[in-house]
Design a protein around this motif. Structure first.
Motif, PDB file in Angstrom:
ATOM      1  N   LEU A  29       0.819  -1.215   0.000  1.00  0.00           N
ATOM      2  CA  LEU A  29       0.000   0.000   0.000  1.00  0.00           C
ATOM      3  C   LEU A  29       0.849   1.260   0.000  1.00  0.00           C
ATOM      4  O   LEU A  29       0.596   2.199  -0.741  1.00  0.00           O
ATOM      5  N   GLY A  30       1.887   1.288   0.864  1.00  0.00           N
ATOM      6  CA  GLY A  30       2.662   2.520   1.022  1.00  0.00           C
ATOM      7  C   GLY A  30       3.682   2.724  -0.074  1.00  0.00           C
ATOM      8  O   GLY A  30       4.204   3.818  -0.245  1.00  0.00           O
ATOM      9  N   GLY A  31       4.008   1.661  -0.817  1.00  0.00           N
ATOM     10  CA  GLY A  31       4.991   1.793  -1.884  1.00  0.00           C
ATOM     11  C   GLY A  31       6.395   2.026  -1.352  1.00  0.00           C
ATOM     12  O   GLY A  31       7.194   2.689  -1.987  1.00  0.00           O
ATOM     13  N   ALA A  32       6.706   1.478  -0.156  1.00  0.00           N
ATOM     14  CA  ALA A  32       8.019   1.716   0.446  1.00  0.00           C
ATOM     15  C   ALA A  32       9.133   1.065  -0.359  1.00  0.00           C
ATOM     16  O   ALA A  32      10.267   1.491  -0.292  1.00  0.00           O
ATOM     17  N   SER A  33       8.786   0.016  -1.140  1.00  0.00           N
ATOM     18  CA  SER A  33       9.849  -0.700  -1.838  1.00  0.00           C
ATOM     19  C   SER A  33      10.145  -0.075  -3.194  1.00  0.00           C
ATOM     20  O   SER A  33      10.990  -0.551  -3.919  1.00  0.00           O
ATOM     21  N   TYR A  34       9.427   0.989  -3.527  1.00  0.00           N
ATOM     22  CA  TYR A  34       9.622   1.560  -4.855  1.00  0.00           C
ATOM     23  C   TYR A  34      11.085   1.964  -5.036  1.00  0.00           C
ATOM     24  O   TYR A  34      11.714   2.465  -4.106  1.00  0.00           O
ATOM     25  N   ARG A  35      11.617   1.735  -6.243  1.00  0.00           N
ATOM     26  CA  ARG A  35      13.049   1.896  -6.458  1.00  0.00           C
ATOM     27  C   ARG A  35      13.578   3.260  -6.014  1.00  0.00           C
ATOM     28  O   ARG A  35      14.714   3.388  -5.633  1.00  0.00           O
ATOM     29  N   GLY A  36      12.701   4.265  -6.036  1.00  0.00           N
ATOM     30  CA  GLY A  36      13.112   5.583  -5.577  1.00  0.00           C
ATOM     31  C   GLY A  36      14.111   6.207  -6.521  1.00  0.00           C
ATOM     32  O   GLY A  36      14.236   5.776  -7.660  1.00  0.00           O
ATOM     33  N   PRO A  37      14.869   7.232  -6.054  1.00  0.00           N
ATOM     34  CA  PRO A  37      15.864   7.840  -6.922  1.00  0.00           C
ATOM     35  C   PRO A  37      16.868   6.775  -7.336  1.00  0.00           C
ATOM     36  O   PRO A  37      17.221   5.918  -6.543  1.00  0.00           O
TER      37      PRO A  37
ATOM     38  N   SER B 188      -7.416   2.960  -5.745  1.00  0.00           N
ATOM     39  CA  SER B 188      -7.551   4.216  -4.986  1.00  0.00           C
ATOM     40  C   SER B 188      -6.884   4.065  -3.620  1.00  0.00           C
ATOM     41  O   SER B 188      -6.306   5.018  -3.098  1.00  0.00           O
ATOM     42  N   LEU B 189      -6.933   2.854  -3.066  1.00  0.00           N
ATOM     43  CA  LEU B 189      -6.242   2.600  -1.795  1.00  0.00           C
ATOM     44  C   LEU B 189      -4.744   2.792  -1.957  1.00  0.00           C
ATOM     45  O   LEU B 189      -4.094   3.522  -1.205  1.00  0.00           O
ATOM     46  N   GLU B 190      -4.183   2.173  -3.009  1.00  0.00           N
ATOM     47  CA  GLU B 190      -2.729   2.224  -3.187  1.00  0.00           C
ATOM     48  C   GLU B 190      -2.243   3.625  -3.512  1.00  0.00           C
ATOM     49  O   GLU B 190      -1.182   4.039  -3.069  1.00  0.00           O
ATOM     50  N   SER B 191      -3.049   4.382  -4.277  1.00  0.00           N
ATOM     51  CA  SER B 191      -2.553   5.713  -4.652  1.00  0.00           C
ATOM     52  C   SER B 191      -2.707   6.697  -3.500  1.00  0.00           C
ATOM     53  O   SER B 191      -2.020   7.714  -3.470  1.00  0.00           O
ATOM     54  N   ALA B 192      -3.596   6.405  -2.542  1.00  0.00           N
ATOM     55  CA  ALA B 192      -3.804   7.359  -1.447  1.00  0.00           C
ATOM     56  C   ALA B 192      -2.791   7.180  -0.328  1.00  0.00           C
ATOM     57  O   ALA B 192      -2.456   8.130   0.367  1.00  0.00           O
ATOM     58  N   ILE B 193      -2.283   5.967  -0.136  1.00  0.00           N
ATOM     59  CA  ILE B 193      -1.433   5.693   1.016  1.00  0.00           C
ATOM     60  C   ILE B 193       0.022   5.990   0.674  1.00  0.00           C
ATOM     61  O   ILE B 193       0.542   5.494  -0.312  1.00  0.00           O
ATOM     62  N   VAL B 194       0.670   6.819   1.491  1.00  0.00           N
ATOM     63  CA  VAL B 194       2.086   7.115   1.333  1.00  0.00           C
ATOM     64  C   VAL B 194       2.812   6.559   2.546  1.00  0.00           C
ATOM     65  O   VAL B 194       2.340   6.714   3.673  1.00  0.00           O
ATOM     66  N   PHE B 195       3.951   5.893   2.317  1.00  0.00           N
ATOM     67  CA  PHE B 195       4.614   5.229   3.437  1.00  0.00           C
ATOM     68  C   PHE B 195       4.988   6.209   4.546  1.00  0.00           C
ATOM     69  O   PHE B 195       4.617   6.031   5.695  1.00  0.00           O
ATOM     70  N   GLN B 196       5.708   7.291   4.183  1.00  0.00           N
ATOM     71  CA  GLN B 196       6.201   8.200   5.227  1.00  0.00           C
ATOM     72  C   GLN B 196       5.059   8.907   5.950  1.00  0.00           C
ATOM     73  O   GLN B 196       5.103   9.104   7.155  1.00  0.00           O
TER      74      GLN B 196
END
Lengths: 153, 259
Positions: A29-37, B188-196
């Motif tokens: 959900l949070g996309g923490a693993s995204y490759r990033g810069p 919509s769930l995935e695009s709304a949630i930001v890890f930090q």
């Protein structure tokens, strides 16, 4: 209290389930693993970015290939957007970028349309052909003006 | 001139400050004694079982139904604006940012915090802690520290499970019962949630609540008056203080993070 293998096993199961839930929230959900810069960093300049936000999607043909990492103003007071896309992507240098909206009131995102050049974009390059976000209010006011001019006196 | 109200106010202030001071000293002692915890893994496992595993059913069932409720309410509100596809974002953000950690903390306070306070205070009432001291075993080391650490470890894990079960519940209501598109719910769930911004804050909140509930419950139990009324008073004040503290601290963390 005495040793109890079943109890220890249940505690282990509990901890594993909890960690799995945290991992699901962070990564899926949070996309923490995204490759990033470190992916392909491209610079796109727009007159108007509308409701675009960092982490909005970047798509090619509707398929997500990256996200927006930064939005700022450049020295000419235009919006400078840094996008971070998959580094395996071979985008021609005449690729164009447009800000689109999903649905009428949905989130805004950047759609890249590959061109026909042989040379491909490298990290740090700028996409020259851009189409700004459409602002509903501006469109309506323009429409009203045009109608006002065309109407017979 | 009637000085009694002023006197009462003064007594109240003195007692509050005294309590806060004792609580801080107690917390520091627990932190200091925790360096001996590696010798107490057996005790820690037992407490993890009681606090973590046994809280699992209530947390999962509550999470599922809170999620289903949010799904239904969110759907009925969003459908008026033709934005029912954003259900995932609405439910996900409210669960991850606020409801998950806060409701889990309240549930765990009621389920495990009260049990900790009751157990420790009845140990005080029956002079078991004095017995430990006579054998030169520090009750903080054997009883308090393992319970506190188990609570602090359990809280983020339980909160995460609560959130995931809640998301599942609202998926069941939204997609299966009400016929929303499953793909757009997830998108919509995935695009709304930001890890930090969301997940990290959620975990920090759960961790802070775990520390709060653990210390309040053990402190109330440890300082209980040694008779049966003391046990009931310790249990009640644990639930009240920990719940109110959770809600106040939740607001402070939300405000500090600048959402």
């Amino acid at each position: 209290m005495s040793e109890s293998p079943i109890r220890d096993f249940l505690v282990g199961v509990f901890v594993l389930m909890g960690l799995a839930a945290i991992a699901y929230m962070s990564v899926a959900l949070g996309g923490a693993s995204y490759r990033g810069p470190g992916g392909l960093q491209l610079i796109v300049t727009f007159d108007q970015v509308g409701g675009l936000k960092p982490r909005s999607r970047v798509v090619v043909g509707g398929v997500k290939v990256g996200q927006i990492s930064e939005i700022s103003l450049d020295e000419n007071l235009r919006a400078r957007v840094v996008i971070d896309v998959d580094e395996r992507l071979e985008l021609p240098t005449d690729t164009s970028a447009a800000i689109l909206t999903s649905g009428v009131l949905g989130n805004q995102y950047i759609e890249l349309e590959p061109g026909g050049e042989e040379a491909i974009l490298k990290s740090g390059d700028e996409i020259e052909f851009t189409q700004s976000a459409l602002i509903l209010e501006q469109m309506i006011s323009r429409l009203v003006q045009n109608l006002g001019v065309d109407s017979p006196e | 001139m009637n000085a009694v109200p002023v006197q009462r106010l003064g007594r109240f202030i003195v007692r509050t400050v005294l309590n806060l001071g004792r609580f801080s000293v107690f917390s520091l002692q627990v932190v200091r004694i925790s360096r001996y915890l590696p010798r107490r893994t057996r005790r820690l496992m037992d407490e993890l079982y009681h606090i973590g595993w046994l809280s699992l059913p209530i947390v999962c069932v509550s999470g599922l139904f809170v999620g289903m409720m949010l799904g239904l309410q969110g759907y009925n509100t969003l459908i008026r604006f033709g934005a029912a596809d954003s259900l995932g974002a609405v439910v996900g953000l409210s669960l991850i940012r606020e409801l998950g950690p806060v409701l889990t903390a309240l549930l765990v306070t009621g389920r495990a915090g009260s049990a900790i306070a009751a157990e420790i205070s009845s140990m005080v009432a029956t002079q078991q802690l004095d017995g430990l001291r006579m054998m030169s075993i520090d009750p903080l080391d054997l009883v308090i520290a393992p319970k506190s650490l188990a609570m602090i470890i359990s809280m983020p894990l339980l909160s995460a499970l609560f959130i995931v079960l809640g998301l599942l519940g609202s998926y069941i209501v939204g997609v299966i019962f009400l016929g929303l598109d499953g793909g757009s719910y997830i998108a919509s769930l995935e695009s709304a949630i930001v890890f930090q911004n969301d997940v990290l804050v959620s975990l920090i909140k759960a961790l802070v609540f775990g520390v709060l509930v653990a210390l309040i419950a053990t402190y109330r139990g440890y300082t209980a008056e040694p008779h049966s009324a003391g046990v009931s008073r310790a249990t009640t004040s644990t639930v009240v203080t920990a719940s109110v503290a959770t809600l106040i601290v939740d607001y402070i963390i939300t405000a500090l993070w600048g959402v």
